[in-house]
Design an enzyme around this catalytic site. Structure first.
Site, PDB file in Angstrom:
ATOM      1  N   PRO A 153      45.203  30.444  51.048  1.00  0.00           N
ATOM      2  CA  PRO A 153      45.304  29.402  49.872  1.00  0.00           C
ATOM      3  C   PRO A 153      44.809  30.061  48.575  1.00  0.00           C
ATOM      4  O   PRO A 153      43.709  30.597  48.601  1.00  0.00           O
ATOM      5  CB  PRO A 153      44.424  28.143  50.559  1.00  0.00           C
ATOM      6  CG  PRO A 153      43.568  28.771  51.457  1.00  0.00           C
ATOM      7  CD  PRO A 153      44.305  29.896  51.906  1.00  0.00           C
ATOM      8  N   ASN A 154      45.592  29.683  47.621  1.00  0.00           N
ATOM      9  CA  ASN A 154      45.231  29.668  46.072  1.00  0.00           C
ATOM     10  C   ASN A 154      45.484  30.989  45.842  1.00  0.00           C
ATOM     11  O   ASN A 154      45.315  31.662  44.580  1.00  0.00           O
ATOM     12  CB  ASN A 154      43.917  29.095  45.857  1.00  0.00           C
ATOM     13  CG  ASN A 154      43.821  27.794  45.976  1.00  0.00           C
ATOM     14  OD1 ASN A 154      44.448  26.846  45.503  1.00  0.00           O
ATOM     15  ND2 ASN A 154      42.947  27.287  46.787  1.00  0.00           N
ATOM     16  N   ARG A 169      44.192  31.808  38.270  1.00  0.00           N
ATOM     17  CA  ARG A 169      43.026  31.148  38.770  1.00  0.00           C
ATOM     18  C   ARG A 169      41.750  32.168  38.400  1.00  0.00           C
ATOM     19  O   ARG A 169      41.679  33.243  38.687  1.00  0.00           O
ATOM     20  CB  ARG A 169      43.154  30.816  40.484  1.00  0.00           C
ATOM     21  CG  ARG A 169      43.036  31.988  41.195  1.00  0.00           C
ATOM     22  CD  ARG A 169      42.915  32.048  42.738  1.00  0.00           C
ATOM     23  NE  ARG A 169      41.652  31.452  43.308  1.00  0.00           N
ATOM     24  CZ  ARG A 169      41.200  31.458  44.533  1.00  0.00           C
ATOM     25  NH1 ARG A 169      41.873  32.240  45.274  1.00  0.00           N
ATOM     26  NH2 ARG A 169      40.297  30.781  44.895  1.00  0.00           N
ATOM     27  N   TYR A 171      38.781  36.744  39.737  1.00  0.00           N
ATOM     28  CA  TYR A 171      40.183  37.505  40.413  1.00  0.00           C
ATOM     29  C   TYR A 171      40.816  38.235  39.493  1.00  0.00           C
ATOM     30  O   TYR A 171      41.898  38.919  40.150  1.00  0.00           O
ATOM     31  CB  TYR A 171      40.844  36.249  41.200  1.00  0.00           C
ATOM     32  CG  TYR A 171      39.973  35.539  41.888  1.00  0.00           C
ATOM     33  CD1 TYR A 171      39.428  36.162  43.432  1.00  0.00           C
ATOM     34  CD2 TYR A 171      39.670  34.179  41.903  1.00  0.00           C
ATOM     35  CE1 TYR A 171      38.765  35.393  44.132  1.00  0.00           C
ATOM     36  CE2 TYR A 171      39.077  33.408  42.597  1.00  0.00           C
ATOM     37  CZ  TYR A 171      38.471  34.312  43.936  1.00  0.00           C
ATOM     38  OH  TYR A 171      37.670  33.298  44.839  1.00  0.00           O
ATOM     39  N   ASN A 201      43.349  38.262  54.028  1.00  0.00           N
ATOM     40  CA  ASN A 201      42.533  37.584  53.213  1.00  0.00           C
ATOM     41  C   ASN A 201      42.742  36.100  53.483  1.00  0.00           C
ATOM     42  O   ASN A 201      43.588  35.417  52.948  1.00  0.00           O
ATOM     43  CB  ASN A 201      42.851  38.117  51.730  1.00  0.00           C
ATOM     44  CG  ASN A 201      42.057  37.264  50.925  1.00  0.00           C
ATOM     45  OD1 ASN A 201      41.110  36.661  51.203  1.00  0.00           O
ATOM     46  ND2 ASN A 201      41.780  37.772  49.637  1.00  0.00           N
ATOM     47  N   ALA A 260      39.657  30.699  51.110  1.00  0.00           N
ATOM     48  CA  ALA A 260      38.916  29.655  51.547  1.00  0.00           C
ATOM     49  C   ALA A 260      38.615  29.425  53.107  1.00  0.00           C
ATOM     50  O   ALA A 260      37.689  29.139  53.484  1.00  0.00           O
ATOM     51  CB  ALA A 260      39.155  28.220  50.655  1.00  0.00           C
ATOM     52  N   GLU A 268      39.436  42.242  57.486  1.00  0.00           N
ATOM     53  CA  GLU A 268      39.346  41.331  56.491  1.00  0.00           C
ATOM     54  C   GLU A 268      39.247  41.744  54.970  1.00  0.00           C
ATOM     55  O   GLU A 268      38.580  43.004  54.884  1.00  0.00           O
ATOM     56  CB  GLU A 268      38.072  40.390  56.872  1.00  0.00           C
ATOM     57  CG  GLU A 268      37.522  39.532  56.087  1.00  0.00           C
ATOM     58  CD  GLU A 268      36.377  38.848  56.307  1.00  0.00           C
ATOM     59  OE1 GLU A 268      35.511  39.589  57.233  1.00  0.00           O
ATOM     60  OE2 GLU A 268      35.922  37.789  55.935  1.00  0.00           O
ATOM     61  N   HIS A 274      38.641  40.838  50.938  1.00  0.00           N
ATOM     62  CA  HIS A 274      38.575  39.678  49.854  1.00  0.00           C
ATOM     63  C   HIS A 274      38.214  40.626  48.299  1.00  0.00           C
ATOM     64  O   HIS A 274      37.743  41.642  48.392  1.00  0.00           O
ATOM     65  CB  HIS A 274      36.908  39.310  50.169  1.00  0.00           C
ATOM     66  CG  HIS A 274      36.939  38.310  51.158  1.00  0.00           C
ATOM     67  ND1 HIS A 274      37.663  36.909  51.360  1.00  0.00           N
ATOM     68  CD2 HIS A 274      36.454  38.465  52.388  1.00  0.00           C
ATOM     69  CE1 HIS A 274      37.696  36.695  52.604  1.00  0.00           C
ATOM     70  NE2 HIS A 274      36.694  37.586  53.205  1.00  0.00           N
ATOM     71  N   ARG A 298      28.027  35.637  45.795  1.00  0.00           N
ATOM     72  CA  ARG A 298      28.684  34.329  45.592  1.00  0.00           C
ATOM     73  C   ARG A 298      27.898  33.141  46.099  1.00  0.00           C
ATOM     74  O   ARG A 298      26.881  33.512  46.704  1.00  0.00           O
ATOM     75  CB  ARG A 298      30.116  34.378  45.539  1.00  0.00           C
ATOM     76  CG  ARG A 298      30.765  35.252  44.648  1.00  0.00           C
ATOM     77  CD  ARG A 298      32.369  35.206  44.809  1.00  0.00           C
ATOM     78  NE  ARG A 298      32.976  34.202  44.462  1.00  0.00           N
ATOM     79  CZ  ARG A 298      34.201  33.539  44.598  1.00  0.00           C
ATOM     80  NH1 ARG A 298      35.044  34.296  44.999  1.00  0.00           N
ATOM     81  NH2 ARG A 298      34.476  32.445  43.827  1.00  0.00           N
TER      82      ARG A 298
HETATM   83  C1  DQA Z   1      38.433  35.360  48.645  1.00  0.00           C
HETATM   84  C2  DQA Z   1      36.964  34.690  48.543  1.00  0.00           C
HETATM   85  C3  DQA Z   1      37.032  33.509  49.099  1.00  0.00           C
HETATM   86  O1  DQA Z   1      35.430  32.867  49.013  1.00  0.00           O
HETATM   87  C4  DQA Z   1      37.670  32.444  48.123  1.00  0.00           C
HETATM   88  O2  DQA Z   1      37.637  31.209  48.689  1.00  0.00           O
HETATM   89  C5  DQA Z   1      39.051  32.887  47.831  1.00  0.00           C
HETATM   90  C6  DQA Z   1      39.322  34.440  47.783  1.00  0.00           C
HETATM   91  C7  DQA Z   1      38.625  36.523  47.579  1.00  0.00           C
HETATM   92  O3  DQA Z   1      39.624  37.290  48.051  1.00  0.00           O
HETATM   93  O4  DQA Z   1      37.582  36.851  47.081  1.00  0.00           O
HETATM   94  O5  DQA Z   1      40.038  32.119  47.813  1.00  0.00           O
HETATM   95  O6  DQA Z   1      39.038  35.462  49.623  1.00  0.00           O
END
Ligand code: DQA
Length: 144
Positions: free
Chosen positions: A9-10, A17, A22, A73, A76, A97, A99, A106
């Site tokens: 998501p997002n 964002r 990011y 990825n 959240a 995984e 990120h 964080r």
């Molecule tokens: C994320 C890190 C997560 O904590 C966050 O909720 C994201 C992006 C990253 O790519 O750094 O949406 O996965």
């Protein structure tokens, strides 16, 4: 080598964002970046993104029998989703995984990764390059 690149998501809001965290490159830029290095590396690929937990579970399940590995990825859902963890365990494909941000530096609530428990490796804090590092890792992993 066939890889599924799966984003949570997002991540479709990349470029808009929280650019301080990011960056300013967009999700379309990320898709192009993945397409470029997969082309260079001779990897067949699919890229999917979902804002829904069930969408991620469906995508992971659909990789069973059609993909050799998963670069994920979960965004959240990394920090909340036992369903994504269970789906990764169910298909038992090698998964890495990724990120974009350095999650270890964080908030406390980002310090748990359920999905990571079913992954053979994590790359965090390398921006887009983390996806390439994950693909390279899975290519090496497949050889062994
Ligand atoms: C994320 C890190 C997560 O904590 C966050 O909720 C994201 C992006 C990253 O790519 O750094 O949406 O996965």
């Amino acid at each position: 080598m066939k890889l599924l690149f799966l984003n949570g998501p997002n991540l479709n809001m990349l470029g808009i964002r929280e650019p301080d965290i990011y960056g300013r490159r967009t999700y379309a830029d990320l898709e192009a970046y993945i397409g470029d290095f997969c082309g260079q590396m001779g990897i067949e690929y699919a890229i999917k993104q979902s804002n829904y937990e069930g969408g991620l579970v469906d995508a992971i399940q659909s990789a069973y029998g059609s993909m050799d590995g998963i670069v994920i990825n979960p965004a959240a859902y990394t920090h909340t989703s036992v369903a994504v963890l269970d789906a990764l365990k169910a298909v038992a494909l090698p998964a890495v995984e990724v990120h974009l941000s350095r999650v270890s530096e964080r908030e406390d609530f980002r310090q748990i990764s359920y999905a990571g428990m079913a992954c053979v490796k994590t790359f965090a804090g390398y921006g887009f390059a983390g996806y390439r590092m994950a693909a390279e890792f899975l290519m090496e992993y497949a050889k062994n």
